[in-house]
Design a protein around this motif. Structure first.
Motif, PDB file in Angstrom:
ATOM      1  N   UNK A 209       0.825  -1.198   0.000  1.00  0.00           N
ATOM      2  CA  UNK A 209       0.000   0.000   0.000  1.00  0.00           C
ATOM      3  C   UNK A 209       0.863   1.253   0.000  1.00  0.00           C
ATOM      4  N   UNK A 210       0.219   2.373  -0.278  1.00  0.00           N
ATOM      5  CA  UNK A 210       0.893   3.673  -0.352  1.00  0.00           C
ATOM      6  C   UNK A 210       0.051   4.699   0.399  1.00  0.00           C
ATOM      7  N   UNK A 211       0.660   5.459   1.286  1.00  0.00           N
ATOM      8  CA  UNK A 211      -0.100   6.494   1.980  1.00  0.00           C
ATOM      9  C   UNK A 211      -0.468   7.598   0.986  1.00  0.00           C
ATOM     10  N   UNK A 212      -1.736   7.949   0.963  1.00  0.00           N
ATOM     11  CA  UNK A 212      -2.241   8.896  -0.036  1.00  0.00           C
ATOM     12  C   UNK A 212      -3.267   9.828   0.591  1.00  0.00           C
ATOM     13  N   UNK A 213      -3.595  10.881  -0.135  1.00  0.00           N
ATOM     14  CA  UNK A 213      -4.593  11.857   0.324  1.00  0.00           C
ATOM     15  C   UNK A 213      -5.470  12.245  -0.856  1.00  0.00           C
ATOM     16  N   UNK A 214      -6.776  12.295  -0.627  1.00  0.00           N
ATOM     17  CA  UNK A 214      -7.714  12.727  -1.659  1.00  0.00           C
ATOM     18  C   UNK A 214      -8.642  13.784  -1.081  1.00  0.00           C
ATOM     19  N   UNK A 215      -9.321  14.480  -1.954  1.00  0.00           N
ATOM     20  CA  UNK A 215     -10.320  15.444  -1.523  1.00  0.00           C
ATOM     21  C   UNK A 215     -11.661  14.747  -1.314  1.00  0.00           C
ATOM     22  N   UNK A 216     -12.383  15.171  -0.291  1.00  0.00           N
ATOM     23  CA  UNK A 216     -13.767  14.782  -0.090  1.00  0.00           C
ATOM     24  C   UNK A 216     -14.587  16.067  -0.039  1.00  0.00           C
ATOM     25  N   UNK A 217     -15.901  15.952  -0.218  1.00  0.00           N
ATOM     26  CA  UNK A 217     -16.722  17.145  -0.408  1.00  0.00           C
ATOM     27  C   UNK A 217     -17.936  17.126   0.515  1.00  0.00           C
ATOM     28  N   UNK A 218     -18.261  18.312   1.048  1.00  0.00           N
ATOM     29  CA  UNK A 218     -19.381  18.432   1.961  1.00  0.00           C
ATOM     30  C   UNK A 218     -19.804  19.877   2.101  1.00  0.00           C
ATOM     31  N   UNK A 219     -20.605  20.138   3.106  1.00  0.00           N
ATOM     32  CA  UNK A 219     -21.173  21.477   3.282  1.00  0.00           C
ATOM     33  C   UNK A 219     -20.124  22.536   3.609  1.00  0.00           C
ATOM     34  N   UNK A 220     -18.969  22.120   4.147  1.00  0.00           N
ATOM     35  CA  UNK A 220     -17.911  23.075   4.481  1.00  0.00           C
ATOM     36  C   UNK A 220     -17.034  23.404   3.277  1.00  0.00           C
ATOM     37  N   UNK A 221     -17.116  22.580   2.225  1.00  0.00           N
ATOM     38  CA  UNK A 221     -16.254  22.754   1.063  1.00  0.00           C
ATOM     39  C   UNK A 221     -15.298  21.584   0.919  1.00  0.00           C
ATOM     40  N   UNK A 222     -14.391  21.610  -0.052  1.00  0.00           N
ATOM     41  CA  UNK A 222     -13.419  20.525  -0.218  1.00  0.00           C
ATOM     42  C   UNK A 222     -12.512  20.396   1.013  1.00  0.00           C
ATOM     43  N   UNK A 223     -12.359  19.169   1.480  1.00  0.00           N
ATOM     44  CA  UNK A 223     -11.473  18.879   2.592  1.00  0.00           C
ATOM     45  C   UNK A 223     -10.661  17.630   2.260  1.00  0.00           C
ATOM     46  N   UNK A 224      -9.593  17.394   2.974  1.00  0.00           N
ATOM     47  CA  UNK A 224      -8.714  16.275   2.648  1.00  0.00           C
ATOM     48  C   UNK A 224      -8.983  15.062   3.534  1.00  0.00           C
ATOM     49  N   UNK A 225      -8.715  13.896   2.955  1.00  0.00           N
ATOM     50  CA  UNK A 225      -8.901  12.627   3.665  1.00  0.00           C
ATOM     51  C   UNK A 225      -7.731  11.705   3.337  1.00  0.00           C
ATOM     52  N   UNK A 226      -7.010  11.231   4.332  1.00  0.00           N
ATOM     53  CA  UNK A 226      -5.921  10.288   4.066  1.00  0.00           C
ATOM     54  C   UNK A 226      -6.474   8.877   3.867  1.00  0.00           C
ATOM     55  N   UNK A 227      -5.832   8.094   3.014  1.00  0.00           N
ATOM     56  CA  UNK A 227      -6.250   6.716   2.800  1.00  0.00           C
ATOM     57  C   UNK A 227      -5.063   5.924   2.277  1.00  0.00           C
ATOM     58  N   UNK A 228      -5.168   4.611   2.306  1.00  0.00           N
ATOM     59  CA  UNK A 228      -4.110   3.740   1.807  1.00  0.00           C
ATOM     60  C   UNK A 228      -4.453   3.323   0.386  1.00  0.00           C
ATOM     61  N   UNK A 229      -3.639   3.744  -0.572  1.00  0.00           N
ATOM     62  CA  UNK A 229      -3.844   3.378  -1.973  1.00  0.00           C
ATOM     63  C   UNK A 229      -3.253   1.993  -2.223  1.00  0.00           C
ATOM     64  N   UNK A 230      -4.030   1.139  -2.897  1.00  0.00           N
ATOM     65  CA  UNK A 230      -3.576  -0.227  -3.170  1.00  0.00           C
ATOM     66  C   UNK A 230      -3.679  -0.588  -4.650  1.00  0.00           C
ATOM     67  N   UNK A 231      -4.032   0.389  -5.489  1.00  0.00           N
ATOM     68  CA  UNK A 231      -4.168   0.131  -6.917  1.00  0.00           C
ATOM     69  C   UNK A 231      -3.850   1.399  -7.691  1.00  0.00           C
ATOM     70  N   UNK A 232      -3.712   1.256  -9.015  1.00  0.00           N
ATOM     71  CA  UNK A 232      -3.473   2.420  -9.855  1.00  0.00           C
ATOM     72  C   UNK A 232      -4.651   3.377  -9.782  1.00  0.00           C
ATOM     73  N   UNK A 233      -5.865   2.849  -9.738  1.00  0.00           N
ATOM     74  CA  UNK A 233      -7.054   3.695  -9.641  1.00  0.00           C
ATOM     75  C   UNK A 233      -7.015   4.528  -8.368  1.00  0.00           C
ATOM     76  N   UNK A 234      -6.607   3.902  -7.270  1.00  0.00           N
ATOM     77  CA  UNK A 234      -6.482   4.637  -6.003  1.00  0.00           C
ATOM     78  C   UNK A 234      -5.457   5.759  -6.130  1.00  0.00           C
ATOM     79  N   UNK A 235      -4.329   5.447  -6.723  1.00  0.00           N
ATOM     80  CA  UNK A 235      -3.259   6.436  -6.850  1.00  0.00           C
ATOM     81  C   UNK A 235      -3.686   7.606  -7.734  1.00  0.00           C
ATOM     82  N   UNK A 236      -4.378   7.321  -8.815  1.00  0.00           N
ATOM     83  CA  UNK A 236      -4.841   8.388  -9.699  1.00  0.00           C
ATOM     84  C   UNK A 236      -5.867   9.270  -8.998  1.00  0.00           C
TER      85      UNK A 236
END
Length: 424
Positions: free
Chosen positions: A134-161
């Motif tokens: 796995x690879x430590x990664x960060x993506x944006x998530x969306x809600x009423x406050x606006x775009x915020x970041x969420x860390x997750x473990x990427x395990x595939x090319x789709x995750x990394x992209x």
């Protein structure tokens, strides 16, 4: 002669937060007893901060404080221990074995990359070969406050992209350390220079993490602002942060562009870096006193190749500083398998391409620190000797005053005036 900051000016996690030295990394939470701490989003400050849940389990002065990079760290000593056999040791860039520019040959990765796509391609290569799970990664998530970041473990090319693109805002990547250790296996830790520094501090406290995270990667970094600034960047362009369903600071080539989409079909795009000059919040205080622009504690350190001869090429390129024997071997393997194209580059070219960040983080720190001490400002500590005479005390005082509320308002007026006149 230079000057070293050798005094630890804070004594607890609580004081790190109170003195505005917290960088939202989550390292303290990852090593504290389970259930004792968590990272909470403070919308008023626009950052994530550690929150105590059970004070009977944790004091804020134990191992959770030992791994905190907010207070500073012995970056020179740690780099020497990691990469003492490195071929080069340059003040601006740190220790490294090989320097080159590179780009992936994978069009899917390159399409969404901010430059040469090398961080994603190296991470995917390690996954493909089974060297990491796995690879430590960060993506944006969306809600009423606006775009915020969420860390997750990427395990595939789709995750990394899904995690591609710069995150010029708070990220809690080090929270994943506990999750990775509990899940078992080996991981590539990808983070900012200070987040890699936090992991190195954690490895000193828990040797088993050396096996969990055998490889590390950092992006070149100039610091970040908080989520209030992100939201205001959107509002200035007529976008309601609460309606955003996709956001990126950069992507789609070099230099790339900011892109936002809303649930109403609104699309706003603006080339990098024109939008970054708008600010309602200063760069994080800890970033302002940081001395690491190029990820000096990471095996792979990657950044934009702002080098004329490569900017004129039809393809975008990235800089790679390979600091470990392993990183050199992996790059050579990827080149031989035609997964990556590389070209040699000199240290002078890299320094020139990163002139702005290196000037702020290396050359101007002596005068900045002296002025800050006179003003009674609490700073992180480093074992790096800072050169003097590269800036002026008046300049640093002016910049510090510009980070006050009045200074920020004056900057906003100047920014909007230039936009109105078509100068920006």
């Amino acid at each position: 002669m230079g000057m070293k900051l050798t005094e630890i000016n804070v004594s607890s996690i609580q004081e790190v937060v109170r003195r505005r030295l917290c960088i939202s990394c989550g390292a303290c939470v990852s090593v504290a007893p389970a259930g004792s701490m968590r990272m909470a989003l403070d919308e008023k400050q626009g950052i994530f901060v550690p929150e105590f849940i059970d004070r009977s389990k944790v004091s804020g002065r134990g191992v959770e404080f030992a791994v905190c990079p907010g207070k500073g760290l012995a970056i020179n000593e740690m780099s020497r221990g990691l990469y003492d056999s490195a071929t080069y040791n340059i003040f601006e860039l740190g220790r490294y074995r090989q320097a080159l520019v590179a780009r992936t040959t994978n069009p899917l990765i390159l399409e969404n990359a901010s430059s040469g796509g090398v961080m994603t391609r190296i991470a995917y290569y390690l996954l493909e070969k089974g060297l990491v799970q796995g690879v430590t990664s960060v993506r944006f998530i969306y809600g009423s406050a606006g775009p915020r970041t969420e860390p997750f473990i990427a395990r595939s090319l789709e995750d990394l992209i899904s995690a591609q693109g710069s995150k010029y805002c708070p990220t809690t990547t080090n929270q994943l350390v506990r999750q990775c250790k509990q899940a078992g296996g080996r991981y590539l830790f990808v983070g900012t220079p200070c987040q890699v520094g936090a992991l190195r501090l954690a490895m000193k406290e828990d040797k088993s993490l050396l096996e969990v995270f055998p490889y590390t990667m950092a992006n070149f970094c100039g610091g970040y602002r908080d989520f209030r600034n992100l939201n205001e960047i959107l509002r200035v362009r007529g976008v309601d942060p609460a309606k955003v369903t996709f956001f990126r600071f950069r992507g789609g080539g070099q230099p790339g562009s900011m892109l936002a989409r809303t649930n109403e079909g609104q699309i706003v795009s603006e080339p990098y870096p024109s939008y970054v000059y708008y600010r309602v919040a200063p760069k994080q205080k800890r970033c302002w006193y940081c001395v690491d622009a190029t990820g000096e504690l990471a095996d792979f350190a990657c950044g934009d190749a702002w080098i004329k001869r490569f900017l004129q090429d039809e393809y975008p390129w990235s800089i790679i500083l390979a600091r470990s024997e392993f990183s050199v071997r992996i790059i050579n393997e990827m080149v031989s398998e035609e997964l990556m194209k590389t070209e040699p580059v000199s240290a002078e070219e890299i320094i020139d391409s990163q002139r702005s960040n290196i000037t702020s983080k290396k050359y101007r720190q002596y005068e900045r620190v002296r002025v800050s001490r006179l003003l009674g400002i609490t700073m992180p500590w480093w074992d790096v000797e800072l050169p003097r005479g590269k800036s002026s005390y008046l300049r640093e005082l002016r910049v510090l005053l510009g980070k006050t509320r009045l200074g920020l308002w004056l900057h906003k007026i100047k920014y909007h005036t230039k936009r109105y006149l078509g100068l920006r």
